[in-house]
Design a protein around this motif. Structure first.
Motif, PDB file in Angstrom:
ATOM      1  N   UNK A  22      14.008 -46.378 -61.881  1.00 57.38           N
ATOM      2  CA  UNK A  22      14.859 -47.569 -61.923  1.00 57.38           C
ATOM      3  C   UNK A  22      15.856 -47.483 -63.076  1.00 57.38           C
ATOM      4  N   UNK A  23      15.393 -47.000 -64.218  1.00 55.33           N
ATOM      5  CA  UNK A  23      16.276 -46.856 -65.369  1.00 55.33           C
ATOM      6  C   UNK A  23      17.369 -45.827 -65.086  1.00 55.33           C
ATOM      7  N   UNK A  24      16.957 -44.729 -64.444  1.00 52.62           N
ATOM      8  CA  UNK A  24      17.931 -43.692 -64.089  1.00 52.62           C
ATOM      9  C   UNK A  24      18.964 -44.233 -63.100  1.00 52.62           C
ATOM     10  N   UNK A  25      18.490 -44.978 -62.095  1.00 49.44           N
ATOM     11  CA  UNK A  25      19.391 -45.566 -61.111  1.00 49.44           C
ATOM     12  C   UNK A  25      20.345 -46.560 -61.770  1.00 49.44           C
ATOM     13  N   UNK A  26      19.843 -47.325 -62.723  1.00 55.96           N
ATOM     14  CA  UNK A  26      20.670 -48.317 -63.398  1.00 55.96           C
ATOM     15  C   UNK A  26      21.866 -47.664 -64.089  1.00 55.96           C
ATOM     16  N   UNK A  27      21.645 -46.526 -64.733  1.00 56.38           N
ATOM     17  CA  UNK A  27      22.730 -45.861 -65.438  1.00 56.38           C
ATOM     18  C   UNK A  27      23.723 -45.223 -64.465  1.00 56.38           C
ATOM     19  N   UNK A  28      23.222 -44.741 -63.344  1.00 56.83           N
ATOM     20  CA  UNK A  28      24.142 -44.213 -62.326  1.00 56.83           C
ATOM     21  C   UNK A  28      25.028 -45.324 -61.781  1.00 56.83           C
ATOM     22  N   UNK A  29      24.436 -46.497 -61.552  1.00 54.45           N
ATOM     23  CA  UNK A  29      25.207 -47.638 -61.049  1.00 54.45           C
ATOM     24  C   UNK A  29      26.215 -48.102 -62.093  1.00 54.45           C
ATOM     25  N   UNK A  30      25.799 -48.147 -63.355  1.00 52.83           N
ATOM     26  CA  UNK A  30      26.696 -48.585 -64.434  1.00 52.83           C
ATOM     27  C   UNK A  30      27.893 -47.651 -64.542  1.00 52.83           C
ATOM     28  N   UNK A  31      27.640 -46.346 -64.526  1.00 60.99           N
ATOM     29  CA  UNK A  31      28.755 -45.398 -64.624  1.00 60.99           C
ATOM     30  C   UNK A  31      29.689 -45.514 -63.422  1.00 60.99           C
ATOM     31  N   UNK A  32      29.124 -45.752 -62.239  1.00 57.08           N
ATOM     32  CA  UNK A  32      29.949 -45.917 -61.044  1.00 57.08           C
ATOM     33  C   UNK A  32      30.812 -47.169 -61.148  1.00 57.08           C
ATOM     34  N   UNK A  33      30.208 -48.263 -61.616  1.00 53.08           N
ATOM     35  CA  UNK A  33      30.963 -49.506 -61.758  1.00 53.08           C
ATOM     36  C   UNK A  33      32.067 -49.366 -62.805  1.00 53.08           C
ATOM     37  N   UNK A  34      31.785 -48.643 -63.880  1.00 53.96           N
ATOM     38  CA  UNK A  34      32.814 -48.420 -64.906  1.00 53.96           C
ATOM     39  C   UNK A  34      34.003 -47.678 -64.307  1.00 53.96           C
ATOM     40  N   UNK A  35      33.726 -46.660 -63.486  1.00 54.38           N
ATOM     41  CA  UNK A  35      34.813 -45.910 -62.850  1.00 54.38           C
ATOM     42  C   UNK A  35      35.635 -46.806 -61.934  1.00 54.38           C
ATOM     43  N   UNK A  36      34.958 -47.654 -61.150  1.00 57.49           N
ATOM     44  CA  UNK A  36      35.671 -48.568 -60.253  1.00 57.49           C
ATOM     45  C   UNK A  36      36.522 -49.541 -61.051  1.00 57.49           C
ATOM     46  N   UNK A  37      35.966 -50.089 -62.144  1.00 57.36           N
ATOM     47  CA  UNK A  37      36.693 -51.055 -62.974  1.00 57.36           C
ATOM     48  C   UNK A  37      37.918 -50.409 -63.606  1.00 57.36           C
TER      49      UNK A  37
END
Length: 291
Positions: A22-37
Motif C-alpha cells: 500500500x505504501x509503495x502504491x501510494x508513492x506511485x500514485x503521488x508521482x503520477x498525480x504530480x506529473x498530471x498536475x
C-alpha cells in the motif's frame, strides 16, 4: 541470522507485506498525480495557445485534416472535397463558463501528456509481482500502451473530431434554427471524443493480458464475434456523445482492433501452451523413474 528480515522471491525481488504494498502504491500514485498536475499547470498557463491552436483547430478550414482532404480532392479531380469555411459560432452563456472549461481542458491535456509516465509508474508497481517468464513476455508493454493511446488520440483528434464538428455545424432541420453552440458543449464533445478514442484503443492490450492469464482464448473471441459488435456499440455509446455519428466513427476502428486482438490472443495462447509443455517436460525429467 540475516540482517534483512524480508524474504526474497525467485526473481530476486524482496517480498513485501500488505502495508508495504500500500505504501509503495501510494508513492506511485503521488508521482503520477504530480506529473498530471505539472502538465495541467503548463496547459493552463498557455491556455490561449491551447485553445486557438489545439482545441479550436478542428473547426478551422486550414486544419490538417481538411488540407489533406483537399489535396486528395485535387488528386482525383474532386474539388468539392476542399473545405473553404466552417461556420462555427461559439458563445459562453454562463458567467463562469470560460473559466470552468479552461480548467477542464487543462486537466484533460495534462492527463494526455502525462499518460505514458502514469503507465510507467503503474507498470513499476505491477512488475515485481510477475514471474520471470511473465516479465520477459511483457517487455515493451509500456511502449505498446502509450503507442496505442497516442494512435487513439490521433485518430480521435484528426478524424473523428473534425468530421463531427463539420457535420454538426452544417446540419440543419430548418432555416429558422441557427447553430450557435455553447463553448462548454463544443470543448466537452471534442475532449470526450479524443480521450475516449485513446482509451478504447487499449483493447489489444486488455486482450493480451486476459489471454496471458487464460481468461480469454481466441476460440472464445471468434465464437462471440457477432456479440462483440453489440458490446462495441454499447461501449461507444457510453464513452462518446449521444449521437449515432460519433458512435459509428469510433465503432469501426474499435471492431478492427477487436479482430487484431483475436490474432494477438492466438499468439499468446500458442506461447502459453508451449511454455506449459516445456514445464511439464522439465518436471518429468526431474522426477526419478521407478526402478
Amino acid at each position: 541470522m540475516p540482517l534483512d528480515q524480508d524474504t526474497i522471491d525467485e526473481s530476486g525481488e524482496k517480498e513485501m507485506s500488505f502495508l508495504d504494498h500500500l505504501e509503495e502504491l501510494r508513492w506511485h500514485v503521488i508521482r503520477s498525480m504530480v506529473a498530471i498536475v505539472v502538465f495541467t499547470i503548463f496547459a493552463f498557463i498557455e491556455v490561449k495557445w491551447v485553445f486557438n491552436s489545439v482545441i479550436l483547430a478542428p473547426a478551422k478550414a486550414d486544419f490538417w485534416t481538411w488540407r489533406m482532404l483537399c489535396k486528395i480532392g485535387h488528386a482525383f479531380n474532386s474539388p468539392d472535397l476542399c473545405i473553404e469555411d466552417i461556420p462555427l459560432v461559439l458563445q459562453s452563456r454562463f458567467m463562469t463558463g470560460q473559466f470552468t472549461i479552461t480548467i477542464i481542458a487543462a486537466f484533460v491535456l495534462g492527463l494526455v501528456f502525462a499518460f505514458p509516465y502514469v503507465v510507467w509508474e503503474l507498470w513499476r508497481f505491477i512488475r515485481p509481482g510477475l514471474r520471470v517468464n511473465e516479465r520477459k513476455n511483457s517487455k515493451g508493454v509500456v511502449g505498446a500502451v502509450s503507442g496505442l493511446f497516442l494512435a487513439g488520440i490521433s485518430f480521435g483528434y484528426y478524424i473523428i473530431a473534425p468530421l463531427m464538428v463539420y457535420i454538426m455545424v452544417n446540419y440543419k432541420i430548418s432555416d429558422m434554427i441557427k447553430n450557435e453552440f455553447d463553448i462548454t458543449s463544443y470543448v466537452t464533445t471534442v475532449l470526450t471524443l479524443v480521450l475516449g478514442s485513446g482509451l478504447l484503443f487499449q483493447l489489444p492490450v486488455v486482450i493480451f493480458f486476459l489471454s496471458k492469464f487464460g481468461l480469454v482464448t481466441p476460440a472464445f473471441l471468434r465464437k462471440y464475434r457477432k456479440h462483440s459488435v453489440i458490446v462495441i456499440l454499447i461501449v461507444a455509446a457510453i464513452i462518446t456523445p449521444p449521437d449515432p455519428l460519433s458512435q459509428t466513427l469510433i465503432s469501426i476502428p474499435l471492431y478492427l482492433l477487436f479482430e487484431i486482438s483475436i490474432l494477438i490472443s492466438a499468439r499468446v495462447e500458442k506461447q502459453r501452451l508451449k511454455q506449459e509443455a516445456e514445464e511439464r517436460m522439465r518436471e518429468e525429467q526431474s522426477t526419478p523413474s521407478a526402478s
